[in-house]
Design a protein around this motif. Structure first.
Motif, PDB file in Angstrom:
ATOM      1  N   PHE A   1     -60.912-113.875 -35.111  1.00 26.16           N
ATOM      2  CA  PHE A   1     -60.808-112.473 -35.489  1.00 26.16           C
ATOM      3  C   PHE A   1     -59.341-112.034 -35.451  1.00 26.16           C
ATOM      4  N   ALA A   2     -58.617-112.511 -34.448  1.00 24.47           N
ATOM      5  CA  ALA A   2     -57.203-112.137 -34.334  1.00 24.47           C
ATOM      6  C   ALA A   2     -56.424-112.606 -35.550  1.00 24.47           C
ATOM      7  N   LEU A   3     -56.887-113.671 -36.187  1.00 25.92           N
ATOM      8  CA  LEU A   3     -56.190-114.163 -37.374  1.00 25.92           C
ATOM      9  C   LEU A   3     -56.375-113.229 -38.572  1.00 25.92           C
ATOM     10  N   LYS A   4     -57.297-112.288 -38.468  1.00 27.55           N
ATOM     11  CA  LYS A   4     -57.463-111.323 -39.543  1.00 27.55           C
ATOM     12  C   LYS A   4     -56.377-110.255 -39.492  1.00 27.55           C
ATOM     13  N   PHE A   5     -55.624-110.282 -38.411  1.00 26.33           N
ATOM     14  CA  PHE A   5     -54.586-109.264 -38.256  1.00 26.33           C
ATOM     15  C   PHE A   5     -53.283-109.746 -38.851  1.00 26.33           C
ATOM     16  N   GLY A   6     -53.024-109.305 -40.064  1.00 25.36           N
ATOM     17  CA  GLY A   6     -51.745-109.600 -40.701  1.00 25.36           C
ATOM     18  C   GLY A   6     -50.788-108.451 -40.467  1.00 25.36           C
ATOM     19  N   SER A   7     -49.668-108.490 -41.141  1.00 25.54           N
ATOM     20  CA  SER A   7     -48.647-107.462 -40.938  1.00 25.54           C
ATOM     21  C   SER A   7     -49.150-106.036 -41.184  1.00 25.54           C
ATOM     22  N   PRO A   8     -49.897-105.770 -42.277  1.00 27.21           N
ATOM     23  CA  PRO A   8     -50.321-104.376 -42.500  1.00 27.21           C
ATOM     24  C   PRO A   8     -51.196-103.866 -41.361  1.00 27.21           C
ATOM     25  N   GLU A   9     -52.043-104.734 -40.804  1.00 24.58           N
ATOM     26  CA  GLU A   9     -52.899-104.315 -39.696  1.00 24.58           C
ATOM     27  C   GLU A   9     -52.064-103.927 -38.482  1.00 24.58           C
ATOM     28  N   TYR A  10     -51.017-104.702 -38.232  1.00 26.12           N
ATOM     29  CA  TYR A  10     -50.140-104.363 -37.107  1.00 26.12           C
ATOM     30  C   TYR A  10     -49.482-103.009 -37.312  1.00 26.12           C
ATOM     31  N   VAL A  11     -49.025-102.768 -38.550  1.00 31.08           N
ATOM     32  CA  VAL A  11     -48.391-101.478 -38.834  1.00 31.08           C
ATOM     33  C   VAL A  11     -49.358-100.361 -38.484  1.00 31.08           C
ATOM     34  N   ALA A  12     -50.617-100.508 -38.934  1.00 33.34           N
ATOM     35  CA  ALA A  12     -51.602 -99.461 -38.703  1.00 33.34           C
ATOM     36  C   ALA A  12     -51.852 -99.263 -37.209  1.00 33.34           C
ATOM     37  N   ILE A  13     -51.973-100.373 -36.478  1.00 34.00           N
ATOM     38  CA  ILE A  13     -52.230-100.262 -35.040  1.00 34.00           C
ATOM     39  C   ILE A  13     -51.057 -99.594 -34.332  1.00 34.00           C
ATOM     40  N   ILE A  14     -49.841 -99.955 -34.745  1.00 39.15           N
ATOM     41  CA  ILE A  14     -48.677 -99.383 -34.078  1.00 39.15           C
ATOM     42  C   ILE A  14     -48.574 -97.885 -34.384  1.00 39.15           C
ATOM     43  N   VAL A  15     -48.903 -97.504 -35.629  1.00 40.19           N
ATOM     44  CA  VAL A  15     -48.914 -96.073 -35.958  1.00 40.19           C
ATOM     45  C   VAL A  15     -49.888 -95.356 -35.021  1.00 40.19           C
ATOM     46  N   PHE A  16     -51.042 -95.971 -34.828  1.00 44.69           N
ATOM     47  CA  PHE A  16     -52.047 -95.411 -33.929  1.00 44.69           C
ATOM     48  C   PHE A  16     -51.487 -95.312 -32.506  1.00 44.69           C
ATOM     49  N   GLY A  17     -50.826 -96.373 -32.061  1.00 46.70           N
ATOM     50  CA  GLY A  17     -50.239 -96.392 -30.720  1.00 46.70           C
ATOM     51  C   GLY A  17     -49.168 -95.327 -30.549  1.00 46.70           C
ATOM     52  N   LEU A  18     -48.334 -95.170 -31.579  1.00 43.09           N
ATOM     53  CA  LEU A  18     -47.252 -94.196 -31.479  1.00 43.09           C
ATOM     54  C   LEU A  18     -47.793 -92.766 -31.504  1.00 43.09           C
ATOM     55  N   THR A  19     -48.970 -92.584 -32.146  1.00 41.08           N
ATOM     56  CA  THR A  19     -49.576 -91.260 -32.127  1.00 41.08           C
ATOM     57  C   THR A  19     -50.014 -90.915 -30.709  1.00 41.08           C
ATOM     58  N   LEU A  20     -50.543 -91.929 -30.016  1.00 41.22           N
ATOM     59  CA  LEU A  20     -50.943 -91.720 -28.626  1.00 41.22           C
ATOM     60  C   LEU A  20     -49.750 -91.338 -27.753  1.00 41.22           C
ATOM     61  N   LEU A  21     -48.593 -91.831 -28.170  1.00 42.93           N
ATOM     62  CA  LEU A  21     -47.374 -91.606 -27.401  1.00 42.93           C
ATOM     63  C   LEU A  21     -47.141 -90.126 -27.135  1.00 42.93           C
ATOM     64  N   SER A  22     -47.562 -89.287 -28.104  1.00 40.49           N
ATOM     65  CA  SER A  22     -47.295 -87.864 -27.931  1.00 40.49           C
ATOM     66  C   SER A  22     -48.100 -87.283 -26.773  1.00 40.49           C
ATOM     67  N   PHE A  23     -49.118 -88.020 -26.303  1.00 43.30           N
ATOM     68  CA  PHE A  23     -49.880 -87.500 -25.162  1.00 43.30           C
ATOM     69  C   PHE A  23     -49.319 -87.973 -23.819  1.00 43.30           C
ATOM     70  N   LEU A  24     -48.326 -88.851 -23.917  1.00 46.24           N
ATOM     71  CA  LEU A  24     -47.788 -89.436 -22.686  1.00 46.24           C
ATOM     72  C   LEU A  24     -47.017 -88.424 -21.867  1.00 46.24           C
ATOM     73  N   ALA A  25     -46.224 -87.611 -22.565  1.00 47.92           N
ATOM     74  CA  ALA A  25     -45.295 -86.738 -21.859  1.00 47.92           C
ATOM     75  C   ALA A  25     -46.038 -85.661 -21.090  1.00 47.92           C
ATOM     76  N   SER A  26     -45.533 -85.358 -19.914  1.00 41.84           N
ATOM     77  CA  SER A  26     -46.166 -84.273 -19.187  1.00 41.84           C
ATOM     78  C   SER A  26     -45.263 -83.041 -19.185  1.00 41.84           C
ATOM     79  N   GLY A  27     -43.996 -83.251 -19.441  1.00 42.95           N
ATOM     80  CA  GLY A  27     -43.075 -82.118 -19.471  1.00 42.95           C
ATOM     81  C   GLY A  27     -42.841 -81.669 -20.892  1.00 42.95           C
ATOM     82  N   SER A  28     -41.566 -81.530 -21.254  1.00 42.49           N
ATOM     83  CA  SER A  28     -41.198 -81.022 -22.564  1.00 42.49           C
ATOM     84  C   SER A  28     -41.508 -82.025 -23.666  1.00 42.49           C
TER      85      SER A  28
END
Lengths: 545, 327
Positions: free
Chosen positions: A183-210
């Motif tokens: 299954f991991a072999l189904k993950f090519g470059s475009p899939e990684y891009v999508a996952i990282i976009v998803f991960g970076l969106t989560l990033l906005s919830f990380l901060a507790s201050g400003s």
């Protein structure tokens, strides 16, 4: 051993563990069919359950038990010592393993790796310095818990979470390793891009201050990540003519600087330590409420960590940060994160253990190391003439199953090892920092030097130590920086490659099902956090005439 | 009284440290009694890579032949530059040894301050041909089909490699030039990701070593179209050569043992003899065979001669491709 190689498939697994000869031709089809028929009749000697039984037989041999324990012990130690991570320690110990049988060698090395994930949280919780890169987020709430006198429950939950996540992941490794690796072999470059976009969106919830400051840190992390040789054209960026910067800035020096060294500097001027001592250490183990609060975070952390672990390029630090961000997003009281809530310890600590166990899947079943530690394990196997890959389970069932069995044993050993130690670790808080911190500093120096045997990394660590000190003074959080720093280069690399493959069309991210799912999930996530704000504003604005 | 005791222990400890330090620093290497201290085997790459694995496999054999401990140390950074420079600037007394090959040679053309001719070459360790693989779903069953398609559809086929300027990239470019086709390059960050790339089917073809592709070939995800050698490889005799299929294409990955330039003759002889004994030891050859590597020992002078002609070929190829250089 007798009879094992002749038939090693049963039931569904028989179909999943497809055997093909090395040249890719399904010339063994008939052979395979016979085997499947035999397995269907129920007389196949080695399915996962039989396999694990066989594995336990080997793992329980005294020599293997001893080295499993040694691995767990050394792992706990290097996890506890800040700066010294599993990568450096494994590289040092690699030559020793040449004198051991392959199963024993891998049992020990694996023990060190997952042992380090157990130990890593200890200093995060006690002194706000991650013992190991993957434990950075444990500092956020773990240390606050310690300041409230709840170091014991934090340490206990970290150990229990690690145990549960580790054990569940080994079960996953045992039952579904080959299909998952495929299954991991189904993950090519475009899939990684999508996952990282998803991960970076989560990033906005990380901060507790400003939010603005968190955003600035994220951008700064991306910038640091772009230092070094460009992944596509091999052209140097931001290296200022230094050969040391050509490979980019190392993750561990940055993490140890921002979290470890900066904390040491901070303690030089504040006598924070005394304030912990004033608080009475309430109890050593998590209470019932802690358990209720941690139950789901542990399970979610396990799933997140397991998934990230099987992906090539995924590593434990990403798993733990994403788990923290997810817990915060789901929580009913996100504002409390960062003040010492146990979910912020249980989730990430489970995630990094699940991830470290899951990263054995691509190694053992596809021969693909997903991170530096796995590369060392691969080297150790190869030097012993054992070739990880789809045929490993047939060619070396002893190695495959005994390593998996030893992980169950190792996890129990670690739990037994870690729970009584909690009392001892809590005593560490009583050591005056004038004695404790020079040692921590020394270990940071040693560990960082051991990464690539150059002084340059130490310079990087000190630089980020000073930067981290200033950031703490001006209340900039380092976690968004770290996540952006890890994900940024992966994002660029995969994005540019996807676009080369698609001939410049962005449609590629929506044409492929897996990547489309993640891009849409990221958009929904974004909407879910923007919509409440818009609704509120609509209420505030009086309806137009 | 107790305090004084403590101080005395401390002073004693300092003396011991000082003595150990001095004794370590002061041994002037006399070439006559070489080797007289542990040998440092420097690898410019992280532990766990191919060079690292090969080095650690050779080390115990060489150790036995030379009679001193051999310490493998990874000086990592700067795409190998840190290690290359460290070895270049080390004392040429035979106590600093390294292993390198195609990467170092390509680096000689691309990076400032690197040259294969800054070192004395002691022995060739392996010479392994590259192979061409396609994804299992690819329509191409042999090299000819692939070449004909590429001729009809220039730049349509994408080849994956382990990084621009890496040996896998050069192999593909060399092949494209040799048969007169045009390909699109898709670089990856290292060998592992490039293997996954072809396994996932996002590129059409890839050149590289059997050692790298083996797991996915076993898995049935990859099909091997040809091996770039004069004759079939004894480790995988099923795979036809390019030559058999009508394309005279030969391209290897190779590595040799090298030291700083200017070894005293007797040191060179001793080291060279030790390497020969190690690399022709059947036990070691067997070990290499197990991980799909062909040990092919060649003594220093012959290797140097071969390297001179190979150097010219690689130099021409790099300028033909027009790789960006920093020289």
């Amino acid at each position: 051993m007798v009879g094992l190689s002749s038939c090693s498939h049963s039931g569904i697994l028989g179909q999943l563990y497809r055997v093909r000869y090395w040249d890719g031709s399904p010339s063994s089809k008939r052979d395979n069919q016979n085997r499947l028929n035999r397995c269907k009749k129920g007389n196949c000697p080695l399915g996962p359950l039989e396999g694990i039984g066989y594995g336990f037989g080997i793992a329980f041999q005294p020599i293997n038990l001893f080295f499993c324990f040694l691995g767990a012990l050394v792992g706990t130690l290097i996890g506890v010592l800040p700066g010294i991570g599993p990568g450096g320690a494994l590289a040092l110990l690699l030559p020793i393993t040449f004198y051991l049988p392959p199963s024993t060698a891998i049992i020990m090395l694996a023990g060190i790796y997952y042992g380090a994930m157990y130990g890593g949280s200890t200093t995060s919780i006690l002194v706000n310095i991650p013992g190991e890169a993957a434990s950075v987020v444990t500092c956020l709430d773990g240390y606050q818990m310690a300041r409230k006198g709840r170091a014991g429950p934090a340490l206990g939950m970290a150990a229990m979470g690690s145990f549960i996540a580790g054990t569940l992941s080994i079960a996953g490794l045992m039952f579904v390793a080959p299909p998952l690796a495929r299954f991991a072999l189904k993950f090519g470059s475009p899939e990684y891009v999508a996952i990282i976009v998803f991960g970076l969106t989560l990033l906005s919830f990380l901060a507790s201050g400003s939010q603005l400051k968190a955003f600035m840190m994220g951008v700064f992390g991306l910038l640091i990540g772009s230092v070094g040789t460009d992944p596509i054209d091999s052209i140097n960026r931001f290296t200022f003519g230094s050969v040391y910067l050509m490979d980019g800035v190392g993750l561990i020096p940055v993490v140890m600087g921002l979290f470890g060294i900066s904390e040491i500097f901070l303690n030089l001027e504040e006598e924070k330590f005394r304030s912990i001592l004033k608080e009475k250490i309430k109890n050593l183990f998590p209470n019932l409420k802690d358990w209720v609060d941690s139950k789901w975070p542990i399970l979610r952390g396990t799933v997140i960590g397991f998934f990230i672990g099987i992906l090539p390029g995924g590593n434990a630090i990403i798993a733990s940060i994403i788990s923290y961000a997810a817990e915060k997003k789901i929580s009913k009281y996100p504002e409390k994160f960062g003040t010492g809530v146990i979910e912020g310890v249980a989730g990430p600590e489970s995630a990094n253990n699940a991830s470290s166990q899951a990263s054995f899947i691509p190694l053992l079943s596809l021969g693909i190391p997903t991170n530096a530690v796995m590369a060392l394990l691969l080297a150790s196997l190869m030097i012993h003439g054992v070739l990880p890959g789809p045929l490993l389970i047939n060619q070396n069932p002893d190695v495959f199953w005994s390593v998996i069995a030893s992980m169950y044993i190792g996890n129990i050993m670690l739990l037994v090892l870690n729970l009584p130690l909690i009392g001892l670790w809590v005593q560490v808080l009583k050591i005056p920092y004038a004695y404790l911190f020079p040692f921590i500093f020394l270990f940071c120096l040693l560990g960082t030097y051991s990464l690539s045997n150059t002084m340059f990394d130490i310079g990087v660590m000190i630089f980020f130590g000073i930067l981290g000190y200033l950031m703490k003074k001006f209340e900039y959080e380092p976690t968004p920086l770290i996540l952006a720093f890890v994900l940024g280069p992966m994002f660029e690399d995969n994005l540019r490659r996807s676009l080369i493959i698609s001939g410049g069309s962005f449609a590629i991210f929506f044409e492929r099902p897996i990547s489309a799912v993640f891009v849409i999930a990221a958009l929904l996530l974004l909407l879910s956090s923007v919509l409440p704000g818009i609704k509120k504003r609509k209420k505030l604005i009086p309806p137009a005439e | 009284m107790r305090k004084g005791g403590k101080r005395r222990t401390f002073l004693l400890l300092m003396w011991i440290v000082l003595l150990v330090w001095v004794s370590l620093g002061s041994d002037e290497a006399l070439s006559a009694d070489y080797p007289n201290k542990p040998i440092e085997w420097v690898i410019p790459w992280p532990a766990g890579g191919r060079t690292d694995i090969a080095s650690r496999m050779i080390a115990p054999f060489l150790e036995k032949n030379l009679g001193v401990p051999l310490v493998v140390i990874n000086k990592v950074g700067g795409a190998g530059m840190i290690g290359y420079t460290y070895v270049k600037e080390a004392k040429p007394d035979g106590h600093t040894v390294s292993m390198g090959g195609q990467g170092l040679l390509v680096g000689s053309y691309l990076k400032p301050g690197v040259s294969v001719w800054d070192y004395t070459w002691v022995a060739r360790v392996y010479w392994t041909p590259v192979i061409l693989v396609v994804n299992e779903k690819s329509p191409f069953k042999n090299v000819k089909e692939l070449v004909e398609y590429a001729k009809a559809n220039p730049k349509k086929l994408r080849h994956g490699n382990s990084g621009t300027g890496n040996s896998t990239h050069l192999a593909a470019e060399k092949f494209a030039m040799h048969v007169g086709i045009k390909l699109t390059e898709v670089p990856y960050k290292g060998e592992g990701p490039s293997v996954i790339g072809i396994g996932a089917g996002e590129v059409d073809m890839a050149f590289g070593l059997m050692a790298a592709f083996r797991p996915l070939v076993e898995e049935g995800k990859l099909r091997v179209l040809g091996v770039a050698d004069e004759k079939r490889n004894p480790l995988y005799p099923q795979v036809p050569t390019f030559r058999e299929q009508g394309y005279d294409f030969i391209d290897p990955a190779w590595e040799g043992i090298h030291t700083p330039k200017g070894l005293p003759q007797n040191v060179y002889d001793k080291l060279s003899e030790g390497c020969k004994k190690a690399l022709t030891n059947p036990e070691l050859i067997e070990k290499f065979t197990k991980i799909q590597f062909n040990v092919s020992y060649q003594p220093g002078p012959e290797l140097t001669k071969w390297l001179q002609s190979w150097d010219r070929q690689v130099g021409k190829l790099i300028s033909d491709i027009g790789l960006p250089t920093e020289k």
